[in-house]
Write a protein that holds these residues in place. Structure first.
Motif, PDB file in Angstrom:
ATOM      1  N   TYR A  52      46.301  38.754  39.849  1.00 40.40           N
ATOM      2  CA  TYR A  52      46.885  40.038  40.212  1.00 40.40           C
ATOM      3  C   TYR A  52      48.410  40.006  40.150  1.00 40.40           C
ATOM      4  N   LEU A 105      51.118  42.028  37.478  1.00 40.14           N
ATOM      5  CA  LEU A 105      52.221  42.923  37.850  1.00 40.14           C
ATOM      6  C   LEU A 105      53.547  42.512  37.221  1.00 40.14           C
ATOM      7  N   GLU A 112      48.686  42.748  31.813  1.00 41.89           N
ATOM      8  CA  GLU A 112      48.433  43.581  32.979  1.00 41.89           C
ATOM      9  C   GLU A 112      46.977  44.022  33.110  1.00 41.89           C
ATOM     10  N   ASP A 149      43.935  46.006  46.295  1.00 41.65           N
ATOM     11  CA  ASP A 149      45.218  46.137  45.608  1.00 41.65           C
ATOM     12  C   ASP A 149      45.036  46.238  44.092  1.00 41.65           C
ATOM     13  N   ASP A 183      46.085  49.354  41.575  1.00 47.00           N
ATOM     14  CA  ASP A 183      46.960  49.183  40.411  1.00 47.00           C
ATOM     15  C   ASP A 183      46.239  49.497  39.106  1.00 47.00           C
ATOM     16  N   ARG A 214      46.799  53.111  38.968  1.00 46.64           N
ATOM     17  CA  ARG A 214      48.169  53.365  38.497  1.00 46.64           C
ATOM     18  C   ARG A 214      48.268  53.184  36.985  1.00 46.64           C
ATOM     19  N   TYR A 215      47.711  52.074  36.497  1.00 46.06           N
ATOM     20  CA  TYR A 215      47.749  51.774  35.065  1.00 46.06           C
ATOM     21  C   TYR A 215      47.077  52.896  34.264  1.00 46.06           C
TER      22      TYR A 215
END
Length: 216
Positions: free
Chosen positions: A117, A121, A127, A143, A147, A150-151
């Motif tokens: 992870y 980032l 990623e 988490d 993310d 988000r990606y």
């Protein structure tokens, strides 16, 4: 009821109790039990980790680092202490040192999801692959789900973003980042995301990205 007259056995009971108390947010009891285990055996890994966690929680990162480093020296068979050391270096602003540890861990342990992870980032080329690797190892790792959301938003993949964020919310419905990214998702789709941003700030009033969205 597990206590006996044998101190060697009691140190493990105290250490186990300290972890249980810490996870229950009973921090004074966690401190007391960890100190008792530490007094009997100053190399007790579990007690050292709890003492490190207590200092980390109190933002005394230098003291936390000392406990974590001692725990790492006392137990070479797992990556738990090393991950905490890396996380503490991050808090101390030593990002390069932290990343070096994560890279080293992946050479030894193929199940260190936190390392996957953290590298995800820091390295855009890895990623997506590393975020998915992290959750393949630990599907409850919130988490990484956030993310991934988000990606997906950044790459206009709104369907997957919605799915990833829903899983993160199922794991923890009180994560401020979930509401922030739901707000971004709404905004990207031409909807009003302000209620999500406000909810994010209700949970974490200092979260700057949500503040910035509401100021626009």
């Amino acid at each position: 009821s597990a206590f006996t007259a044998k101190k060697k056995f009691n140190k493990d009971v105290y250490a186990l109790l300290s972890r249980v108390y810490f996870d229950m947010n009973e921090f004074e009891k966690a401190q007391d039990s960890a100190q008792k285990a530490y007094k009997i055996d100053s190399n007790n890994t579990q007690a050292l980790l709890v003492l490190g966690d207590l200092n980390y929680r109190g933002k005394d990162f230098k003291s936390a680092l000392k406990y974590y480093q001692k725990a790492e020296s006392s137990d070479k068979s797992s990556f738990e202490s090393s991950v905490r050391i890396a996380q503490t270096y991050e808090q101390l602003g030593k990002t390069k040192k932290a990343l070096d540890i994560y890279e080293r861990l992946l050479k030894t342990y193929n199940n260190c999801y936190v390392a996957y992870y953290k590298i995800a980032l820091s390295d855009k080329s890895k990623e997506l692959v590393y975020l998915k690797k992290a959750i393949s190892i630990n599907p409850n790792f919130k988490d990484a789900w956030i993310d991934l959301g988000r990606y997906a938003i950044e790459h206009q993949n709104f369907r997957d973003a919605k799915k990833y964020l829903a899983i993160a919310n199922y794991i923890d419905e009180n994560d401020f980042r979930y509401y922030y990214y739901q707000g971004l998702l709404a905004k990207k789709q031409g909807r009003d995301g302000s209620d999500y941003f406000k909810k994010s700030l209700t949970i974490n009033p200092d979260y700057q990205p949500a503040k910035e969205e509401l100021e626009i």
